[in-house]
Enzyme design. Structure first.
Site, mmCIF file in Angstrom:
data_model
loop_
_atom_site.group_PDB
_atom_site.id
_atom_site.type_symbol
_atom_site.label_atom_id
_atom_site.label_comp_id
_atom_site.label_asym_id
_atom_site.label_seq_id
_atom_site.Cartn_x
_atom_site.Cartn_y
_atom_site.Cartn_z
ATOM 1 C CB SER A 83 41.010 40.829 116.182
ATOM 2 O OG SER A 83 41.918 40.346 117.036
ATOM 3 C CE1 TYR A 132 43.044 38.929 111.535
ATOM 4 C CE2 TYR A 132 43.946 39.716 113.672
ATOM 5 C CZ TYR A 132 43.017 39.205 112.845
ATOM 6 O OH TYR A 132 41.871 38.581 113.469
#
Length: 259
Positions: free
Chosen positions: A150, A163
């Site tokens: 990401s 995350y």
């Protein structure tokens, strides 16, 4: 001939939006795809039927659904890889580690259990599935592994500390794995998407979508197929000398100055 003709690929988390886009592009480029899903079995089966219709093959020839494996369990990861390789006639040429979760939780109130759930699902699973897949690949002279990371691996968002940390570790895992698995003909890379559009996203997060549109260089949100295209490239002969690399797919957001 297409880029992945004759290849067998395993895609984790294939019941979701990005996983679906990756599977579609792999199949369109000639690969047979094993579709892992934990709970989205109906969506994965619908995808398998769609791929069969697009290719003119029977369901189960171009794609198979492998439901239920909990990727936080090492034995389940090994079992999943074994099932995929068995369906592929003993081979597994490509793995895409796409499965993951993205809960929102402020760091000051986060519990260790909440931290572990995200790290185990997004990072430990990548380690375990990759290790199992590499054992199959090295017996056949090599293969490719692509982790879905990401842009938050570099640019964390509030409420995403667990995350972002896990995705940053996924990028480094790929670099380390590229180093250690390279002598066995296995290339390992990451794809780091930006904001990928999904049904209901604009309604659920209007401010975030608006801010992204204002920041993105190409003027739109990403599509699952954009991520799929990047994964196809990395799994194909076109990327035969690319390993340990993080391919950012964000429409140019990360090129914008932050000051």
């Amino acid at each position: 001939m297409t880029l992945l003709t004759g290849r067998v690929a395993l895609i984790t988390g294939a019941g979701g939006g990005i996983g679906r886009g990756i599977a579609l592009r792999f199949a369109q480029e000639g690969a047979k795809v094993a579709l892992h899903c934990r709970t989205s079995t109906a969506a994965a089966r619908a995808l398998a039927d769609l791929l069969a219709a697009e290719t003119g093959e029977e369901t189960g020839e171009r794609a198979v659904v492998l439901p239920g494996a909990d990727l936080t369990d090492e034995d389940a990861c090994r079992g999943l890889v074994a099932r995929a390789a068995e369906w592929g006639g003993g081979r597994l040429d490509a793995l895409v580690n796409n499965a993951g979760v993205q809960p929102v939780r402020a760091l000051p109130g986060m519990t260790a259990q909440e931290w572990r759930e995200v790290v185990d699902t997004n990072l430990t699973s990548v380690f375990a599935v990759t290790q199992a897949a590499a054992e199959v690949m090295r017996e056949r002279g090599g293969g490719t592994v692509t982790h879905i990371a990401s842009v938050e691996a570099r640019m964390p968002a509030e409420g995403h500390a667990h995350y972002a940390a896990a995705k940053a570790a996924v990028v480094m895992h790929a670099r380390a794995a590229a180093l250690e698995y390279g002598p066995h003909g296995i290339r390992v890379n990451t794809v780091s998407p930006g904001l990928i559009d999904s049904e209901g996203l604009a309604e659920a997060w209007p401010d975030g979508v608006r801010r992204w549109r204002e920041a993105v260089a190409v003027g739109r949100l990403g599509r699952p197929e954009d991520v799929g295209d990047a994964c196809v490239f990395l799994a194909s002969p076109l990327a035969s000398w690319v390993t340990g690399h993080d391919l950012v797919v964000d429409g140019g957001v990360s090129a914008r100055p932050t000051w």
